[in-house]
Design an enzyme around this catalytic site. Structure first.
Site, PDB file in Angstrom:
ATOM      1  N   SER A 305       0.873  -1.176   0.000  1.00 55.58           N
ATOM      2  CA  SER A 305       0.000   0.000   0.000  1.00 55.58           C
ATOM      3  C   SER A 305       0.907   1.222   0.000  1.00 55.58           C
ATOM      4  O   SER A 305       2.078   1.101   0.369  1.00 55.58           O
ATOM      5  CB  SER A 305      -0.927   0.009   1.215  1.00 55.58           C
ATOM      6  OG  SER A 305      -0.227   0.335   2.396  1.00 55.58           O
ATOM      7  N   GLU A 380      -0.903  -2.250  -5.068  1.00 53.48           N
ATOM      8  CA  GLU A 380      -0.897  -1.194  -4.045  1.00 53.48           C
ATOM      9  C   GLU A 380      -2.353  -0.989  -3.618  1.00 53.48           C
ATOM     10  O   GLU A 380      -3.183  -0.550  -4.410  1.00 53.48           O
ATOM     11  CB  GLU A 380      -0.334   0.118  -4.612  1.00 53.48           C
ATOM     12  CG  GLU A 380       1.101   0.019  -5.121  1.00 53.48           C
ATOM     13  CD  GLU A 380       2.157   0.085  -4.019  1.00 53.48           C
ATOM     14  OE1 GLU A 380       1.803   0.188  -2.827  1.00 53.48           O
ATOM     15  OE2 GLU A 380       3.350   0.019  -4.361  1.00 53.48           O
TER      16      GLU A 380
HETATM   17  O1  0X9 Z   1       8.605   0.820  -3.819  1.00 57.99           O
HETATM   18  C1  0X9 Z   1       8.115  -0.297  -3.604  1.00 57.99           C
HETATM   19  O2  0X9 Z   1       8.750  -1.212  -3.126  1.00 57.99           O
HETATM   20  C2  0X9 Z   1       6.645  -0.526  -3.962  1.00 57.99           C
HETATM   21  N1  0X9 Z   1       5.865   0.602  -3.536  1.00 57.99           N
HETATM   22  S1  0X9 Z   1       5.628   0.877  -1.927  1.00 57.99           S
HETATM   23  O3  0X9 Z   1       4.982   2.172  -1.801  1.00 57.99           O
HETATM   24  N2  0X9 Z   1       4.638  -0.199  -1.347  1.00 57.99           N
HETATM   25  O4  0X9 Z   1       6.875   0.819  -1.262  1.00 57.99           O
HETATM   26  C3  0X9 Z   1       6.494  -0.705  -5.441  1.00 57.99           C
HETATM   27  C4  0X9 Z   1       7.294  -1.818  -6.039  1.00 57.99           C
HETATM   28  C5  0X9 Z   1       7.018  -1.992  -7.493  1.00 57.99           C
HETATM   29  N3  0X9 Z   1       7.866  -2.961  -8.107  1.00 57.99           N
HETATM   30  C6  0X9 Z   1       9.111  -2.681  -8.571  1.00 57.99           C
HETATM   31  N4  0X9 Z   1       9.586  -1.489  -8.596  1.00 57.99           N
HETATM   32  N5  0X9 Z   1       9.801  -3.704  -9.030  1.00 57.99           N
HETATM   33 ZN    ZN Z   2       5.278  -1.517   0.008  1.00 57.51          ZN
END
Ligand code: 0X9
Ligand code: ZN
Length: 415
Positions: A305, A380
């Site tokens: 999220s 998310e």
């Molecule tokens: O940044 C992240 O790890 C994820 N969003 S969060 O706000 N929950 O932290 C998104 C990850 C998406 N996947 C990749 N970038 N591989």
């Molecule tokens: Zn996350």
């Protein structure tokens, strides 16, 4: 008189026990930045100067610690970026939010306390503590011995179990679905929805005709516990880094696929990648368990999220497309349409790197790139930024329901 005194004491004890996890957030501010296209917020995130809360929004929201306010102000000014302070003191803000919630729901500390013979399990009504979740999983295992098996796939840095729930299909040619919840500690809605999916699955015979389910609802137990006891905004695991001012590794930057290209080497950063790929016991345990199922895996879903986005790979590059991009978007829309039906909430199907930010070493890219799983998403969950990580408990039930709706449609599509 005595009764009156006790109630005052109880209120004080309760208020203190629910607010002690805000102490480290005193003086932290939330800013809304102008300039969605700017690379500056992510650069400062990597440098450990701020925490990006939601970068998919039109105006990214960031958290700035008091020690960094002046420095970040100076950098933004130099870059020509303006901002608006939404919250001046996050600890005070969270306390006020809790006070409202307490008035509305009249929650008592009893609703959280387990003893040797009994543990209240609110499941759809409230966020559960780690103890409540573990109790729930043990009960599930005992209630459905034929259908469910519960196993510990490894231990966290602080020696807690990482549980895997296997919900078995009786169809020998069933494909497997992997669901990961709770990798980021503060995203409480993620383990809550994971448990909701488990609860729905064990009560639904249809889904088991075509699929086997593997669900790790609490991938970062130490971090989760820490958000209840010490710091509600903790994201990483609880690795003690050599620089003790800054502990923890971002478990969604520690997977062994394009490891380190879109992550931070600074242990003070919220996206610190750790010392090497799979340096963390949590990612090591999860990846090993996933490897065992790799030949049969058809879908990997990592629950996070917030933002209400369904993200498809890659996250490590926004110029390279995955071969089945069109089908991932197509299937993603099937999920989003299903999820929208009940409460009208919109989930946008977007690319991880292009739509959000460029970040590598996450579960999704590894599952797609190394295991070769055909359908891979990071979901998310709610909300779209009003409450963010501090989503009220009355969002738990509708989140579970709409994700269940979307999930069923997605699996019908895949089947
Ligand atoms: O940044 C992240 O790890 C994820 N969003 S969060 O706000 N929950 O932290 C998104 C990850 C998406 N996947 C990749 N970038 N591989
Ligand atoms: Zn996350």
């Amino acid at each position: 008189m005595k009764v009156g005194l006790w109630s005052v004491l109880l209120v004080i004890v309760f208020t203190q026990s629910v607010t002690c996890n805000y102490g480290e957030l005193a003086g932290h501010q939330i800013w809304k930045l102008d300039g969605k296209e700017s690379a500056v917020p992510v650069r400062l995130l990597n440098e450990g100067l701020l925490d990006v809360l939601d970068d998919s929004a039109q105006s990214p929201q960031v958290r700035v610690a008091p020690r960094d306010v002046k420095k970040v102000q100076g950098i933004l000014q130099k870059e020509g970026l303006s901002y608006e302070v939404l919250v001046h003191d996050l600890a005070a803000h969270f306390k006020a939010v809790d006070e409202n919630e307490r008035r509305r729901r009249d929650v008592s500390e009893d609703s959280r306390t387990c003893n040797e013979t009994y543990c209240p399990l609110p499941l759809t009504e409230d966020y559960m503590t780690l103890e409540q979740m573990e109790w729930y999983l043990q009960e599930l295992n005992e209630t459905y011995p034929e259908l469910v098996s519960l196993s510990s796939i490894g231990k966290s840095h602080e020696d807690r179990d990482i549980w895997l729930v296997h919900i078995r299909s009786d169809n020998a040619s069933a494909k497997s679905v992997w669901i990961e919840g709770g990798l980021h500690a503060r995203e409480w809605i993620s383990p809550a929805v994971s448990l909701g999916l488990i609860e729905n699955l064990v009560n639904d015979e249809n889904m088991m005709k075509n699929f086997d389910f593997f669900i790790a609802p609490m991938a970062n137990p130490d971090g989760y516990e820490y958000t209840w006891t010490t710091n509600r905004m903790w994201r990483k695991n609880r690795r003690l880094n050599s620089n003790h001012n800054c502990d923890g590794v971002d478990l969604n930057r520690n997977w062994d696929y394009y490891y380190g290209t879109g992550a931070s080497s600074n242990s003070c950063s919220e996206v610190y990648k750790g010392t090497s790929a799979f340096s963390e016991p949590e990612t090591h345990a999860l990846s090993q368990a996933m490897e065992k199922e790799k030949d049969n895996l058809i879908l990997v879903l990592s629950l996070h999220s917030y933002g209400q986005d369904l993200l498809y790979p890659w996250g490590w590059s926004h110029t390279v497309d995955v071969p089945n991009k069109a089908e991932l978007i197509n299937a993603g829309k099937v999920f989003a349409n299903g999820a929208k039906n009940r409460y009208g909430k919109t989930y946008s199907v977007i690319n991880s790197a292009g739509g959000l930010y460029y970040a590598s070493g996450a579960t999704d890219d590894w599952a797609y790139g190394v295991l070769g799983t055909e359908y891979v998403y990071t979901l998310e969950l709610r909300d779209d930024g009003m409450r963010g990580f501090k989503l009220a408990s009355d969002d738990v039930k509708p989140s579970m329901e709409e994700v269940w709706d979307g999930f069923q449609k997605l699996l019908e599509h895949i089947a």
